[in-house]
Design a protein around this motif. Structure first.
Motif, mmCIF file in Angstrom:
data_model
loop_
_atom_site.group_PDB
_atom_site.id
_atom_site.type_symbol
_atom_site.label_atom_id
_atom_site.label_comp_id
_atom_site.label_asym_id
_atom_site.label_seq_id
_atom_site.Cartn_x
_atom_site.Cartn_y
_atom_site.Cartn_z
ATOM 1 N N GLN A 5 28.637 -1.069 4.052
ATOM 2 C CA GLN A 5 27.696 -1.682 2.976
ATOM 3 C C GLN A 5 28.769 -2.935 2.414
ATOM 4 O OE1 GLN A 5 26.381 1.725 0.729
ATOM 5 N NE2 GLN A 5 24.547 2.066 1.649
ATOM 6 N N VAL B 164 22.044 -8.148 9.252
ATOM 7 C CA VAL B 164 22.460 -6.590 9.114
ATOM 8 C C VAL B 164 21.224 -5.833 9.728
ATOM 9 C CG1 VAL B 164 22.556 -4.877 7.300
ATOM 10 C CG2 VAL B 164 23.139 -7.446 6.831
ATOM 11 N N ALA C 47 19.799 -2.651 10.138
ATOM 12 C CA ALA C 47 19.999 -1.328 9.099
ATOM 13 C C ALA C 47 18.959 -0.469 9.200
ATOM 14 C CB ALA C 47 19.740 -1.842 7.576
ATOM 15 N N LYS D 253 19.772 -0.131 2.789
ATOM 16 C CA LYS D 253 19.946 -1.647 3.062
ATOM 17 C C LYS D 253 19.656 -2.389 2.019
ATOM 18 C CE LYS D 253 15.004 -1.871 4.312
ATOM 19 N NZ LYS D 253 14.558 -2.815 3.503
ATOM 20 N N ASP E 109 14.579 -9.817 3.636
ATOM 21 C CA ASP E 109 14.423 -8.362 4.074
ATOM 22 C C ASP E 109 13.542 -8.025 4.871
ATOM 23 O OD1 ASP E 109 14.885 -5.542 3.580
ATOM 24 O OD2 ASP E 109 14.010 -5.493 1.656
ATOM 25 N N VAL F 126 18.007 -8.889 7.039
ATOM 26 C CA VAL F 126 18.112 -7.550 6.978
ATOM 27 C C VAL F 126 17.075 -6.826 7.722
ATOM 28 C CG1 VAL F 126 18.735 -5.511 5.899
ATOM 29 C CG2 VAL F 126 19.198 -7.725 4.817
ATOM 30 N N ASP G 151 15.300 -3.606 10.967
ATOM 31 C CA ASP G 151 15.605 -2.568 12.113
ATOM 32 C C ASP G 151 14.759 -2.806 13.241
ATOM 33 O OD1 ASP G 151 15.952 -0.218 13.359
ATOM 34 O OD2 ASP G 151 15.427 1.049 11.740
#
Length: 717
Positions: A18, A31, A33, A39, A227, A253, A255
């Motif tokens: 982080q 990122v 995450a 995150k 995000d 960011v 996943d």
């Protein structure tokens, strides 16, 4: 103020990964995450570190996400870090703001109104083409238009794009869908309105065609954060590209293992391909899971790692940081009713032992599964709320209560404690000191109003001098940020609606093939998305995780289901019951049919709660029963409940009573088809109900029963 916090203090509470995110220099940053790895903490601290270091001005930062709630949480966290002025918005909110600002300059006049729903315009377009569809199909066709727009397809290019994507619109071929899409655009133009996708499309068009406006936007925003980047669609990516211009100060960011919205046009390719597009981009993986116990993390890792695309798409393998907890449990039940009753009994035991109901969730694949669990929890006396319906501040009872509080704020003289005063005021919106005996929508309304009263108590405890004006201001702030107060009760939610949320204890139900993965998932990509959906569900749990499935839909039916194929690799964790490759008796079991989502017979809105589905109506549409009949049934129910010394809902819930009044069954066989009327209730009350529907008065039935008892006929004497 921001000067009171130093850059080192911003980094102090972060883990190494982080901290790497927060302190990375301006430029492209990706990122990856994993679930529960912090995150939001990482990216808000990145913004705060840059602001407190003097590298960026907060007014030059645009942070975009996918829900108003997530944007509100980001703003709240930034305020806590001493940062004011950052624009944290959804894609649509940011685009709409720019559209209203630049429309007079680019087009002239005021920007057109945005339609709240497409259904009416789609229905009008279909009528123009002499096409006939029911309400459910109209909603599906509206979704197909949305998919077309976010994939940058016009009516002219739709057929080719849809054919390449193997789309099959309901009730019409690709050419017919293209004509309907074109007619829909004509309807909008005639009405002088736009839809939500047009907000993005028109903003893209203005920025693309007007260099002066694009330069103004790029002069305003120099640093971008996105995000949930795995959920970006082609249209949102195009808008982001125009915001960026030639710059590359972009932090994304996401996943890949949580990509669960491809049916809306979302694609993880933008996230996975970020390092190739931005040469020299830094990639940081957040792998430390702070949410779930090691046992839950191990199960989630096993499930997602067995997917064919996990390694290719860069899925993160989580490392648990929490304290050990109980092992996840997988339970098989003979049928859906037994599964719902078993889950409700477990929930009841947890609540009785002091487990907060608000920290328990029951998650399922389809909204149609909710009804059985709503009924079972009601029978167990457990309060619940259904997530995925109206937003908290959009609910009628909440809007009415806030209006009353706003009016009362003008005359608040401070005589009563704030919590007492608020309860007095919201009584006018339907609140009562005692919870209603029935469940469903009535209970949810009471819980919503109680949440406002509890918020007043919390505000008074934190700021003793606070009065109604301060409470109204707090509610306005929360409404703007979609920061709803906590509503007590077990949460019932679909796996899609649960994304971004977490609970101490999760019951993941219906874990059978045909539901997870759903039977409509065709092809390896669709099946892999179902695996990711299960992964999202598993990682919502902090401490306890219970999985369950049932062999048959109805009691006594042949067990034709099998446990979800996704759980087989986790047999070492869940036991041999997780293996699905050896069906009992060697007979191959077919996937179950999934019940269709129910819609209001009045307006076509989706029916969210069990109470709504019982009556076939949403809360806004008027009932169709004879009021005199309903009042007789209600008076009879009250008298029977008093005689038996039980709450009225034990006899029949409000929803069941309404369904009886609306359907007016003529015999016990018809009565038995109504949800909530089982064999025992027919034996106890069937004759009385049919007599009431036939015109008998409640007092006549009770007097007759009393006379029978006194004469000893049929009694215990």
């Amino acid at each position: 103020m921001s000067a009171e916090i130093t850059p080192d203090e911003v980094l102090a509470a972060l883990d190494p990964e982080q901290r790497e995110v927060a302190s990375a220099p301006p430029g492209p940053l990706c990122v990856l995450a994993g679930a529960g790895t912090g995150k939001t903490r990482a990216i808000t601290h990145r913004i705060a570190y840059a602001v407190h270091s003097g590298v960026v001005q907060p007014q030059r930062v645009l942070a975009v996400t996918f829900t108003a709630r997530a944007a509100g949480e980001m703003r709240t966290r930034l305020r806590g870090l001493g940062v004011q002025g950052v624009q944290a918005r959804t894609f649509h909110a940011a685009a709409l703001r720019q559209l209203h600002f630049f429309w007079p300059q680019a087009i002239g006049g005021a920007a057109p109104e945005v339609m709240s729903h497409k259904a009416q315009a789609v229905a009008e377009a279909a009528g123009r083409l002499r096409m006939q569809f029911d309400r459910t199909t109209i909603r599906d066709l509206a979704a197909e238009i949305e998919w077309s727009k976010v994939n940058l397809l016009t009516p002219q290019s739709y057929a080719a794009g849809a054919r390449a994507a193997r789309r099959e619109p309901p009730g019409v071929d690709l050419t017919g869908m293209a004509r309907l899409y074109e007619a829909y655009e004509e309807v909008k133009e005639r009405r002088g309105v736009i839809d939500f996708e047009d907000v993005l499309l028109l903003t893209v068009g203005i920025l693309d065609e007007r260099d002066d406006i694009a330069r103004t936007v790029r002069g305003q925003y120099r640093h971008f954060v996105v995000d949930e980047y795995q959920d970006v669609n082609a249209l949102q990516q195009r808008l982001l590209d125009l915001w960026l211009g030639e710059r590359d100060d972009l932090t994304v960011v996401g996943d890949p293992a949580q990509t669960i919205y491809s049916f809306t046009g979302a694609s993880p390719k933008h996230l996975v391909g970020f390092p190739q597009r931005f040469r020299g981009a830094r990639v940081v993986r957040l792998v430390r899971n702070y949410r779930s116990s090691p046992q839950i993390v191990a199960l989630a890792n096993t499930v997602v790692a067995s997917g064919v695309a996990a390694a290719r798409d860069g899925a993160v393998r989580l490392t648990a940081q929490g304290e050990p907890g109980p092992d996840p449990v997988l339970t098989a039940h003979p049928d859906d009713q037994a599964e719902a009753a078993g889950v409700a009994a477990q929930v009841r035991r947890l609540v009785d032992r002091g487990h907060p109901a608000s920290e328990i969730a029951v998650l399922f694949r389809t909204n149609a599964q909710s009804e059985a669990f709503e009924a079972a929890l009601t029978d167990a006396g457990v309060t619940y709320l259904v997530r995925g319906g109206e937003r908290f501040f959009a609910r009628k009872e909440v809007r009415d209560a806030i209006l009353l509080l706003r009016g009362a704020a003008r005359s608040d003289d401070g005589d009563k404690p704030l919590g007492h005063l608020v309860r007095d005021v919201i009584t006018g919106a339907g609140w009562s000191p005692e919870p209603p005996s029935s469940g469903g929508a009535t209970r949810e309304r009471w819980e919503s109003l109680t949440a406002l009263a509890t918020l007043a108590d919390d505000l008074a405890a934190a700021v003793p001098q606070a009065r109604l004006p301060e409470l109204v201001a707090e509610l306005d702030r929360r409404a703007a940020e979609q920061h709803a107060p906590a509503v007590q009760g077990v949460t019932l939610a679909s796996l899609h609606a649960a994304k971004g949320l977490e609970w101490d204890t999760v019951f993941l139900v219906g874990a059978s093939d045909g539901l997870i993965p759903i039977s409509m998932a065709e092809g390896p990509d669709a099946v892999e998305e179902e695996r990711r959906l299960l992964y999202v569900g598993l990682t919502r749990a902090r401490r306890q995780l219970f999985l369950s499935w049932s062999g048959a839909r109805t009691p006594g039916a042949r067990a034709t289901r099998r446990v979800s194929r996704f759980l087989a690799p986790a047999a070492g964790i869940l036991g041999q019951g997780a293996r699905s490759d050896a069906p009992a008796g060697g007979v191959r079991r077919s996937a179950p049919k999934v019940a269709r989502i129910a819609h209001c017979r009045g307006c076509g809105a989706e029916l969210v709660t069990a109470a709504q589905r019982k009556t076939g109506r949403c809360d806004e549409c008027p009932p169709s029963y004879d009021e005199a009949t309903f009042e007789r049934l209600r008076a009879w129910r009250l008298a029977v409940a008093r005689e038996a010394s039980v709450p009225a809902y034990v006899v029949f819930t409000d929803a069941t009573l309404t369904a009886i009044a609306e359907s007016e069954p003529s015999d016990q066989a018809a009565l038995a088809t109504i949800s909530g009327v089982g064999a025992r209730k027919i034996e106890q009350y069937g004759a009385d109900v049919l007599a009431i529907l036939g015109g008998s008065e409640p007092h006549e039935l009770l007097e007759s029963r009393s006379a029978t008892r006194n004469s000893g006929v049929g009694g215990d004497a």
